[in-house]
Design a protein around this motif. Sequence first.
Motif, PDB file in Angstrom:
ATOM      1  N   GLU A 606      -1.327  -6.279   0.030  1.00 55.61           N
ATOM      2  CA  GLU A 606      -0.877  -6.656  -0.503  1.00 55.61           C
ATOM      3  C   GLU A 606       0.605  -6.672   0.008  1.00 55.61           C
ATOM      4  N   LYS A 607       1.436  -7.345  -0.665  1.00 55.63           N
ATOM      5  CA  LYS A 607       2.706  -7.008  -0.041  1.00 55.63           C
ATOM      6  C   LYS A 607       3.131  -6.048  -0.412  1.00 55.63           C
ATOM      7  N   ILE A 608       3.849  -5.249   1.329  1.00 58.69           N
ATOM      8  CA  ILE A 608       4.027  -3.660   0.701  1.00 58.69           C
ATOM      9  C   ILE A 608       5.400  -3.708  -0.336  1.00 58.69           C
ATOM     10  N   GLU A 609       6.989  -4.471  -0.744  1.00 63.46           N
ATOM     11  CA  GLU A 609       7.036  -4.143  -1.544  1.00 63.46           C
ATOM     12  C   GLU A 609       7.487  -4.119  -2.645  1.00 63.46           C
ATOM     13  N   LEU A 612       4.974  -0.754  -3.350  1.00 64.86           N
ATOM     14  CA  LEU A 612       6.058   0.924  -3.756  1.00 64.86           C
ATOM     15  C   LEU A 612       7.040   0.336  -4.780  1.00 64.86           C
ATOM     16  N   SER A 613       7.703  -1.107  -5.674  1.00 62.14           N
ATOM     17  CA  SER A 613       7.865  -1.239  -6.808  1.00 62.14           C
ATOM     18  C   SER A 613       7.003  -0.935  -7.607  1.00 62.14           C
ATOM     19  N   ARG A 614       5.905  -0.996  -7.264  1.00 63.07           N
ATOM     20  CA  ARG A 614       4.985  -0.801  -9.082  1.00 63.07           C
ATOM     21  C   ARG A 614       5.161   0.958  -8.404  1.00 63.07           C
ATOM     22  N   LEU A 615       4.841   1.349  -7.421  1.00 62.43           N
ATOM     23  CA  LEU A 615       4.710   2.793  -7.714  1.00 62.43           C
ATOM     24  C   LEU A 615       5.862   3.263  -8.251  1.00 62.43           C
ATOM     25  N   GLN A 630      -3.646   5.578  -7.782  1.00 67.68           N
ATOM     26  CA  GLN A 630      -3.937   4.486  -7.481  1.00 67.68           C
ATOM     27  C   GLN A 630      -3.336   4.140  -6.188  1.00 67.68           C
ATOM     28  N   ASP A 631      -1.925   3.411  -6.620  1.00 67.27           N
ATOM     29  CA  ASP A 631      -0.742   2.876  -5.460  1.00 67.27           C
ATOM     30  C   ASP A 631      -0.593   4.676  -4.034  1.00 67.27           C
ATOM     31  N   GLY A 632      -0.726   5.118  -4.895  1.00 60.13           N
ATOM     32  CA  GLY A 632      -0.385   6.134  -4.315  1.00 60.13           C
ATOM     33  C   GLY A 632      -0.627   6.623  -3.045  1.00 60.13           C
TER      34      GLY A 632
END
Length: 907
Positions: A606-609, A612-615, A630-632
């Motif tokens: 999955e795209k890093i950006e 990170l934006s979702r997190l 989940q994202d963490g």
Amino acid sequence: MLKVKKFSEKQSQKFWYGVLACLTTLLCILVSPVVASNVDTQGLTTSVVASDFSRDLENLSPRRREALTTPLSLVGKGAGGLGDPSPQQAAKNLYMNGRFTQAVKLLQQAYQTKSDPVEKAVILSNLALNFHQLGRIDEATRAIEDAIAILQKIPNSPQHLPVWAQVWDVKGNLELAKGKADVALSSWETAASLYQQLKDSNRATLAQINQAQALQSLGLYRREISLLQNLTTDLQKQPDTLAKAASFRNLGEALALAGDVQEAEKHLQTSLEIAQKLQSPEAIAKAYLSLGNLAYIPGSSTKQKNTALDHYAKAAVSSTTATSKIPAQLNRLRLLIELEQWPAAKALYPEIQSQIAELPLGRSAIYAQVNLAQRLLEMRQKFPEPNPETIGKILAVALQQAQQLQDVRSESFVLGNLGHLYELSQQWSIAQDLTRQALNLSQSIQAPDIAYRWHWQMGRILCQGKPSCEQPGDITEAIAAYQQAFNTLQNIRGDLIATNKNVQFSFRETVEPVYRRLVDLLLQSSTPSQVNLIQARNVIEALQVVKLQNYLQQACEDTKLALDKVIDSQDQTSAVIYAIILDDRLEVILKRPNKELSHYATSPQEKIEEVLSRLYENLQEVGSYPEVQQDGQQVYKWLIQPIEKELKESKIKNLIFVLDGQFKKIPMASLYDGQQYLVEKYSVSLALGLQVREPKPLNRETMKVLAASLTKPPDNQEFSGFSPLANVSVEVEEIKKTGLAVNWIADEKFTTKNFNQKLNSSNFEIVHLATHGLFGAGRENTFVVTADGKLKIDDFDQLFTTQSENRTHKIELLLLSACQTATGNDQEVMGIAGTIVQAGASSAIASLWDLDDEASVPFIKEFYQHLGKPNISRAEALRLAQQSLLKNPRYDHPRYWAPYVLVGSWL
């Protein structure tokens, strides 16, 4: 790093067959033969390399362009100049038209025929102007020093003042070009004094504005602003003239460079109003051009771009000559393409092409042609017009003119762009040969600002558009080319910082890709050598430092210690983690105490950006536990999981992160391993790069705190978005209850003046600001709120520098308890690091989003109860305070405890 927008195969073939057809005949004559070569390169869209080349002259601020293209004494004897005006007037005309080589020849001939020493000195100063333009800095320096030596042998006379003024003015330009801003400043101070004696207010103003540029280069922001403000006062007293209009325009551009956009716009509008009152079309056009440049800066909104577009259109309509019309038209075309207004762009470029044909032969005409070719290439990427043969012919004619004029800089400029054309057509051997010629020419005239671009281009060509070079020799040569580009950028970064805001860096386009691609190549192997790992780490650190310098628009020099040295000898419980985002993967480098560097890479599905934006968004939403975890956990797997074993083996307790890109907006304490947050296992801090100010543990017995709090922001529209902070007084009371020595300024007493006085009254280790604040994308939008307005980041420099001169050591910790980033942009996070630099502090604690007013009280209470105790570092004190909130059911969501980040020294 910029994404590459490819032509379709059919479109690409059609385009390049047309380009090559029209270039073949001319290049057989103009370019030396090339040798076939099977090298690889990384492909790149024209917008990356080409977008800023022509800004070299066409997009310089009018103030700088005037300073560089107006010889001051190419006049007749009656005005204190040369005896025979004819050849000198011809030399002046050649200079003004950008035909510097021919001007040099005429001036050298004139010098041989003159015996009067004053006339010789004038000729030498004008030779220096032309040599400077040709990039022959050593010859320019010799000429101006010879002029000074001649004048020093002549008895002083009022008649000689104009010559002395010009000599010192020219010397200032030369010294700044050589990076000697302090010497340039002194030269321009002398020039300004002489112009004032001559009652030449226009040139005196220009000399003082040049002083402001030198002060900017030296990082002396407050002196610069003070000088410009004094100039404003003086100008307002003068009657309305064209010289006054020019001075206000120059002043506005200088203020824009200094970062004061509002004052800059006010002065440019004043210049426009005076020009309109005097009905001067050219002065009106110049004012509109400057207003357009002010409105259009990298990252500006669509609304700002449309405003700039309108200003450029008005500048073009007002201009009565092609020389002043074309810069506005080219800027307008660039914006039309950027805004994808194709019909207007399609109608405009033939008009510009015909106007360029009206320009006299000279550098301006050459640069205008290259600029137009670049714009058309950008247009061609998204729109089927213009005809490809048109682009090829424009560049070929520009090259022919540069060679005819023997203008080495222009020839390098055009050859490099031709090399880029062949790079895009995948004609690698020709592209390589043209680029090498451009590089050799740029180096011959000591022009690093364009040389780095040709090193960069050579590196791409050597890898032929592929993520990795196919042959070992290819990647070695490519690394060497990128290393040269990097080294050159490091040497000229001060010049980049001091450039006009419209040019300033276009950082993500013209500088950052060089750093990232070099790191990419250094880490191509799955097991890179220690030499490559160290170099990659050095490059990333340099990128972070240049970003901060770009943010502050000044150098950030200080005595620092290498992180490696600190954790190898002073703190062997800490490790440093470097996260580097590349196009196709995430690279992580680990430094443990007294160990070689470790390295690992992942290619996230999955795209890093996006992760990170979702997190970042979910971290601020109370109740979003599953989403955050989940994202963490995903980010934890990228950064921490591969090195867990090594961290345990080395008994690491503190993690120091050097983060890249969007990682900067994520509090690392919130990463999740499936059972625990990272803050439950390690203390965490951030570092800008590989160096920190010498870490010094705090001593609770001697620690003094200066606290300032503001419950209600000033009652005006500017602060309407800030709500009252009911608990800031409670927060400071809790600090006092911990037994620390606290000096407190509260509410209406918290003015900038009172704060400054209190700050200088004693040696404070801690400065605690409990008030609203913002870390914006630019330093003009980074401030804390006081009872009388804003305490801007630039004011920190003034206040804290004064304070540090009166004490034996600097502020150890600056705590900003109610400040936040504006939107979580990684550029805005630079403001946190910027406050440390400006305040001269060892470290700072700030928040990545707006804090909960109630939760801040128990957090601050817990933090100060631990701070400065034996064997508890400031990073550990932060961890304990965060854990206390995490264990409280009311505040266990990361929204409350995660935003606090420690930047800088952690001990």
